[in-house]
Design a protein around this motif. Sequence first.
Motif, mmCIF file in Angstrom:
data_model
loop_
_atom_site.group_PDB
_atom_site.id
_atom_site.type_symbol
_atom_site.label_atom_id
_atom_site.label_comp_id
_atom_site.label_asym_id
_atom_site.label_seq_id
_atom_site.Cartn_x
_atom_site.Cartn_y
_atom_site.Cartn_z
ATOM 1 N N PHE A 1 -43.533 -24.513 -2.000
ATOM 2 C CA PHE A 1 -44.291 -25.591 -1.865
ATOM 3 C C PHE A 1 -43.768 -27.063 -2.654
ATOM 4 C CE2 PHE A 1 -47.990 -28.042 -4.052
ATOM 5 C CZ PHE A 1 -48.417 -28.593 -3.118
ATOM 6 N N PHE A 2 -43.424 -26.644 -3.876
ATOM 7 C CA PHE A 2 -42.992 -27.760 -4.530
ATOM 8 C C PHE A 2 -41.773 -28.420 -4.099
ATOM 9 C CE2 PHE A 2 -46.284 -26.769 -7.846
ATOM 10 C CZ PHE A 2 -46.667 -27.862 -8.302
ATOM 11 N N LEU A 3 -40.866 -27.279 -3.725
ATOM 12 C CA LEU A 3 -39.518 -27.760 -3.065
ATOM 13 C C LEU A 3 -39.829 -28.761 -1.973
ATOM 14 C CD1 LEU A 3 -36.535 -25.371 -2.242
ATOM 15 C CD2 LEU A 3 -37.435 -26.985 -0.455
ATOM 16 N N TRP A 4 -40.990 -28.239 -0.970
ATOM 17 C CA TRP A 4 -41.170 -29.314 0.088
ATOM 18 C C TRP A 4 -41.612 -30.495 -0.248
ATOM 19 C CZ3 TRP A 4 -38.193 -28.873 4.313
ATOM 20 C CH2 TRP A 4 -37.840 -27.813 4.517
ATOM 21 N N LEU A 5 -42.576 -30.587 -1.363
ATOM 22 C CA LEU A 5 -43.047 -31.753 -2.070
ATOM 23 C C LEU A 5 -41.860 -32.794 -2.264
ATOM 24 C CD1 LEU A 5 -46.017 -32.425 -2.214
ATOM 25 C CD2 LEU A 5 -46.070 -31.740 -4.443
ATOM 26 N N ALA A 6 -41.059 -32.146 -2.716
ATOM 27 C CA ALA A 6 -39.906 -32.898 -3.504
ATOM 28 C C ALA A 6 -39.014 -33.518 -2.255
ATOM 29 C CB ALA A 6 -39.043 -32.275 -4.183
ATOM 30 N N VAL A 7 -38.700 -32.714 -1.209
ATOM 31 C CA VAL A 7 -38.285 -33.058 0.061
ATOM 32 C C VAL A 7 -38.868 -34.370 0.615
ATOM 33 C CG1 VAL A 7 -37.234 -32.354 2.252
ATOM 34 C CG2 VAL A 7 -37.190 -30.876 0.470
ATOM 35 N N PHE A 8 -40.167 -34.123 0.783
ATOM 36 C CA PHE A 8 -41.121 -35.088 1.386
ATOM 37 C C PHE A 8 -40.821 -36.480 0.752
ATOM 38 C CE2 PHE A 8 -45.095 -37.450 1.562
ATOM 39 C CZ PHE A 8 -45.250 -37.696 3.040
ATOM 40 N N LEU A 9 -40.941 -36.477 -0.685
ATOM 41 C CA LEU A 9 -40.709 -37.408 -1.581
ATOM 42 C C LEU A 9 -39.428 -38.090 -1.446
ATOM 43 C CD1 LEU A 9 -42.151 -39.016 -4.147
ATOM 44 C CD2 LEU A 9 -40.833 -37.596 -5.547
ATOM 45 N N VAL A 10 -38.308 -37.565 -1.251
ATOM 46 C CA VAL A 10 -36.863 -38.215 -1.255
ATOM 47 C C VAL A 10 -36.940 -38.641 0.301
ATOM 48 C CG1 VAL A 10 -34.630 -37.506 -0.858
ATOM 49 C CG2 VAL A 10 -35.998 -36.560 -2.660
ATOM 50 N N SER A 11 -37.284 -37.997 1.164
ATOM 51 C CA SER A 11 -37.021 -38.585 2.576
ATOM 52 C C SER A 11 -37.875 -39.862 2.754
ATOM 53 C CB SER A 11 -37.266 -37.513 3.771
ATOM 54 O OG SER A 11 -38.450 -37.000 3.496
ATOM 55 N N GLN A 12 -39.178 -39.746 2.203
ATOM 56 C CA GLN A 12 -40.349 -40.722 2.521
ATOM 57 C C GLN A 12 -39.719 -42.003 1.646
ATOM 58 O OE1 GLN A 12 -42.889 -40.376 4.504
ATOM 59 N NE2 GLN A 12 -43.220 -42.615 4.207
ATOM 60 N N THR A 13 -39.104 -41.732 0.566
ATOM 61 C CA THR A 13 -38.791 -43.021 -0.323
ATOM 62 C C THR A 13 -37.323 -43.475 -0.286
ATOM 63 O OG1 THR A 13 -38.102 -41.561 -2.147
ATOM 64 C CG2 THR A 13 -40.250 -42.553 -2.116
ATOM 65 N N PHE A 14 -36.508 -42.642 0.432
ATOM 66 C CA PHE A 14 -35.019 -43.374 0.798
ATOM 67 C C PHE A 14 -34.943 -44.398 1.478
ATOM 68 C CE2 PHE A 14 -30.861 -42.974 2.929
ATOM 69 C CZ PHE A 14 -29.824 -43.049 1.869
ATOM 70 N N PRO A 15 -35.453 -44.696 2.734
ATOM 71 C CA PRO A 15 -35.347 -45.987 3.337
ATOM 72 C C PRO A 15 -35.504 -46.930 2.628
ATOM 73 C CG PRO A 15 -36.418 -44.085 4.680
ATOM 74 C CD PRO A 15 -36.300 -43.853 3.477
ATOM 75 N N VAL A 16 -37.135 -46.672 1.852
ATOM 76 C CA VAL A 16 -37.565 -48.029 1.072
ATOM 77 C C VAL A 16 -36.818 -48.218 -0.224
ATOM 78 C CG1 VAL A 16 -39.448 -48.590 -0.242
ATOM 79 C CG2 VAL A 16 -39.862 -47.051 1.594
ATOM 80 N N LEU A 17 -36.164 -47.148 -0.866
ATOM 81 C CA LEU A 17 -35.251 -47.589 -2.090
ATOM 82 C C LEU A 17 -33.894 -48.423 -1.443
ATOM 83 C CD1 LEU A 17 -35.064 -44.195 -3.993
ATOM 84 C CD2 LEU A 17 -36.197 -46.463 -4.844
ATOM 85 N N ILE A 18 -33.442 -48.054 -0.383
ATOM 86 C CA ILE A 18 -32.155 -48.515 0.148
ATOM 87 C C ILE A 18 -32.286 -50.169 0.344
ATOM 88 C CG2 ILE A 18 -30.652 -48.692 2.078
ATOM 89 C CD1 ILE A 18 -30.118 -46.419 0.290
ATOM 90 N N GLY A 19 -33.805 -50.335 0.791
ATOM 91 C CA GLY A 19 -34.263 -51.544 1.347
ATOM 92 C C GLY A 19 -34.628 -52.290 0.062
ATOM 93 N N SER A 20 -34.908 -51.748 -0.887
ATOM 94 C CA SER A 20 -35.671 -52.657 -2.151
ATOM 95 C C SER A 20 -34.321 -52.755 -3.139
ATOM 96 C CB SER A 20 -36.777 -52.027 -2.781
ATOM 97 O OG SER A 20 -36.607 -50.774 -2.792
ATOM 98 N N VAL A 21 -33.933 -51.493 -3.580
ATOM 99 C CA VAL A 21 -33.175 -51.654 -4.848
ATOM 100 C C VAL A 21 -31.533 -51.592 -4.440
ATOM 101 C CG1 VAL A 21 -34.727 -50.677 -6.407
ATOM 102 C CG2 VAL A 21 -33.187 -49.072 -5.266
ATOM 103 N N GLY A 22 -31.191 -51.206 -3.139
ATOM 104 C CA GLY A 22 -29.876 -51.240 -2.743
ATOM 105 C C GLY A 22 -29.283 -49.921 -2.863
ATOM 106 N N SER A 23 -28.173 -49.639 -2.014
ATOM 107 C CA SER A 23 -27.869 -48.302 -1.915
ATOM 108 C C SER A 23 -27.025 -47.928 -3.251
ATOM 109 C CB SER A 23 -26.482 -48.430 -0.742
ATOM 110 O OG SER A 23 -27.138 -48.652 0.409
#
Length: 450
Positions: free
Chosen positions: A389-411
């Motif tokens: 359950f926690f593994l998938w919670l972490a996967v969700f967090l990473v995939s949800q935030t990755f495009p936003v992080l790239i767009g805000s703080v850069g690659s």
Amino acid sequence: MSPTSHSTLIYKSTLVASVGGLLFGYDTAVISGAIGFMKIYYQLSDVMTGWVASCALLGCIVGAMYSGKLSDLIGRKKVLMLSAILFVISSIGTAVAPDLWIFVIFRIIGGMGIGIASMLSPMYISEMAPAAIRGRLISIFQLGIVTGILVIYFVNAYIAGIHNETWNISMGWRWMFGSGVIPSFIFILLLLTVPESPRWLASQKRNTEALDILTQINGAEIAQQELKSIDESLRDETPFSFSDIKTPQLKRALSIGIVLAVLSQVSGINAIMYYAPEIFKSTGVGSDSAFIQTILVGIINVVFTLVAIKYVDHWGRKKLLLIGVTGMTVCLFVTGLVFYNQQQGYLLLIAILGYIACFAMSLGPLTFVVIAEIFPTKARATAMSVATFFLWLAVFLVSQTFPVLIGSVGSALTFWMYMIISVFTFFFIWKMIPETKGKTLEEIEKEWRD
């Protein structure tokens, strides 16, 4: 009974359970080829792109949370069958969905199938496997995952090449999702050919059936000893409840399982697996070339998972984890540097392939090996459910935030953040992970108690 004859059943059962891993990889990575076309088709913002890419993970969380308890009630095999049926429903539904929200609902249903398979396939293998080769056999589940990822990369590339970009935007991505029906049906048929977990049968007082399966795997003498030690571990007949988690040995094992599961994901692997074509396109290569490079990612993933399978029972879990995480850290630093210097060319590809190789021989398979081994028999299904359950919670967090992080703080900063997490992961493994190679599940349980 000769050694070869009583190893046939365990290898067959492992391969069938690993098809659950193949569907897990296939269904999670199908989005990598489709998301670019869906972004144009539905005119998605960065936030919505992250949501569409990661909505299946809500289902994964639900599937992981309830599959342990369900498998304790009705058996490991029946719940694996349920996951296969959910994959079929999701593949058809996402292919024909009339609008985005119907698509999201069917992706979440598929995610429930992934969540079940991600928890139950490695647990089923661990409960069947002889101690001497258990690490190798559970790692075959990860080989199933990376093979599924590689297969869908080829399928996506093939579908994307059938017609032009316009057709891909309107129809091609639907075919990508619909293709999952075929492996899902194969999984259903294969599950009909394998037995139930002997440890689950023993927990249901069906010792004759459990002994029969253990005899086919280990031979009569070892089977008797193993059944005796399983019965001893199940001697406390009070049913497992969440209050048992407060016992010191289970609390420590569960803490290690949860933290390892989370760290295996927040070091950035799913950012790369889900968005590989988009990462390569951002460096200036064309769509076709990005797809080819993504397939290369899949091939490296498979090859280095074979390295883990070969050495996990020889070198041990801990050594292989430390080597892999060190390599991941170096590769993430180089990836960030490439983006920071705005370079183009092959250095990014080499760094990402190096990262994938290091992950595939360490955290990828060995997270599932460790969390399938460290919990006591009575608590295994529920504890693995919590860790997964926690593994998938972490996967969700990473995939949800990755495009936003790239767009805000850069690659560059995004990949350096993943690098810092990898450094922390190294020290956590070094200090906290116990070595479990060559021990039966009951011996590992006894060590926690002692």
